[in-house]
Design an enzyme around this catalytic site. Structure first.
Site, PDB file in Angstrom:
ATOM      1  N   GLY A   7      11.093  -5.648   6.120  1.00 54.36           N
ATOM      2  CA  GLY A   7      11.048  -7.080   6.325  1.00 54.36           C
ATOM      3  C   GLY A   7      10.819  -7.894   5.074  1.00 54.36           C
TER       4      GLY A   7
ATOM      5  N   LYS B 243       0.800  -1.227   0.000  1.00 53.66           N
ATOM      6  CA  LYS B 243       0.000   0.000   0.000  1.00 53.66           C
ATOM      7  C   LYS B 243       0.832   1.277   0.000  1.00 53.66           C
ATOM      8  CE  LYS B 243      -3.758  -2.102   2.541  1.00 53.66           C
ATOM      9  NZ  LYS B 243      -4.420  -2.179   3.831  1.00 53.66           N
TER      10      LYS B 243
END
Ligand code: AMP
Length: 398
Positions: A354, A198
């Site tokens: 990550g 997003k």
């Protein structure tokens, strides 16, 4: 960096309280699944022990609600012992008389790991009394936990108020060196590659990088909100309706600032992101109703690779597609491979976040980058231009 570093401290015979980031992933058997963060903390620990200091290590692990035996740091002590090649003592609490006794019995050159800090809710609340109890355990303080530097917790911020000298460890220094080099004096051309799901999670990074980069490559789910802003049909691809206006503003700003902002030219699409889905490659203008864009297509791969090849500094955050599913992993893997190639030719490549790091590990390329950040959230906040409280709290150099 204008902060004290571990090299500025006298460590001999001192009780050195070190905030490390041993928040490592565990597998089903409750073993350490990836020891990168432990390995990365070894230079700081070895320095303290080598100088005849007493290393008192503290960390959190996971998000325990109270004392959760599954998130016990004893298993990390065992792993550290192996990696260090020296005994590591462990104490099953992080404050109180039992811990104080264990610390008082430590000899110079010995190492003690405390139990999970987050077994106490006071840690995340930055409780002053809790911080004071931790501070009692050391003569000097070192923060080597870049991964939690964006949080003002008792062990990263509160504790520093009780020490005269608070210094950055080697891992913290390394992270800051590369990330600040990219932001303040990048070798140009400077290219940022942003992906992931997003815009909303990365908007501040995009805004901050707009003032610094020459080229911005946008992939992943966030590309579709930009295309929606340009009036295109994107099928059932991920769109953040409430961010369409923002996407328009970013596109206008990029135009004004003459930044080369590149959106994907084509996509790998499917009705759903499953391994057995039927896939097609289509140009950006041809996404049919009922289909989702789930990876960048071959034309985009080529375009992004060309831009990467010309760059001297590259920051990458966020996958180019749903890389967890093999069918949609190619774009992310190709970007990773190209980054490895340009690193070999001396470009500076910095990977944070990550998911991008997970993709690198999957491609076995994590050692081929200039720097892979151990802190997902912290590296994002750094790239957003924010001051990280764990770093701000360290002692200024005179
Ligand atoms: P983030 O945490 O924002 O960096 O997002 C990472 C996630 O974005 C990964 O789990 C990817 O599967 C997901 N992602 C990447 N590309 C897409 C896409 N085109 N549509 C939906 N999700 C995506």
């Amino acid at each position: 960096m204008n902060k004290l570093t571990i090299d500025d401290l006298k460590l001999k015979d001192k009780r050195v309280l070190v905030r490390v980031d041993f928040n490592v992933p565990l597998n089903e058997k409750k073993e350490v699944a990836d020891d990168t963060r432990i390995v990365e903390s070894l230079p700081t620990i070895k320095k303290i022990l080598g100088e005849g200091g007493k290393a008192i290590l503290m960390s959190h692990l996971g998000r325990p609600k109270g004392k959760d035996p599954n998130l016990n740091l004893a298993l990390v002590a065992k792993k550290l012992e192996k990696l260090l090649g020296k005994p590591v003592k462990f104490v099953s609490d992080c404050i109180g008389p039992m811990v104080e006794k264990a610390v008082s019995e430590l000899k110079p050159g010995e190492c003690l790991l405390l139990e999970n800090l987050r077994f106490y809710p006071q840690e995340e609340k930055n409780d002053p009394e809790f911080a004071k109890s931790l501070a009692k355990l050391g003569d000097v303080y070192v923060n080597d936990a870049f991964g939690t530097a964006h949080r003002a917790h008792a062990s990263t911020e509160g504790v520093t108020k009780y020490f005269k000298e608070c210094a950055a460890g080697y891992l913290m220094q390394k992270e800051l060196k590369y990330l600040s080099m990219a932001l303040s004096q990048p070798k140009r051309p400077f290219v940022a590659i942003l992906g992931g799901s997003k815009i909303s999670g990365k908007i501040d990074v995009i805004k901050n990088l707009m003032d610094k980069v020459d080229t911005l490559l946008i992939g992943g789910g966030m590309a579709f909100t930009f295309y929606k802003a340009l009036g295109k049909e994107v099928g059932t691809s991920l769109v953040e309706v409430d961010k369409i206006e923002l996407a328009k503003e970013i596109l206008q700003e990029a135009d004004k600032k003459k930044i080369d902002l590149e959106l994907p030219l084509d996509f790998v699409i499917a009705p759903e992101a499953t391994e057995d889905a039927t896939t097609k490659v289509v140009d950006k203008d041809n996404i049919p109703a009922g289909w989702k864009g789930l990876d960048i297509g071959p034309k985009t791969e080529e375009l992004f690779k060309q831009k990467i090849r010309k760059a001297n500094t590259i920051v990458w955050n966020g996958p180019m597609g749903v890389f967890e599913v093999e069918k949609f992993a190619r774009g992310t893997m190709e970007v990773a491979k190209e980054l490895a190639e340009v690193t070999r030719k001396n470009a500076v490549t910095i990977v944070g976040g990550g998911d991008s790091v997970a993709a690198l590990v999957k491609a076995n390329l994590e050692k081929k980058m200039t720097h892979v950040s151990t802190g997902g959230g912290a590296s994002l906040e750094f790239l957003e231009g924010k001051t990280l409280p764990g770093i701000a709290a360290l002692t200024d150099k005179k």
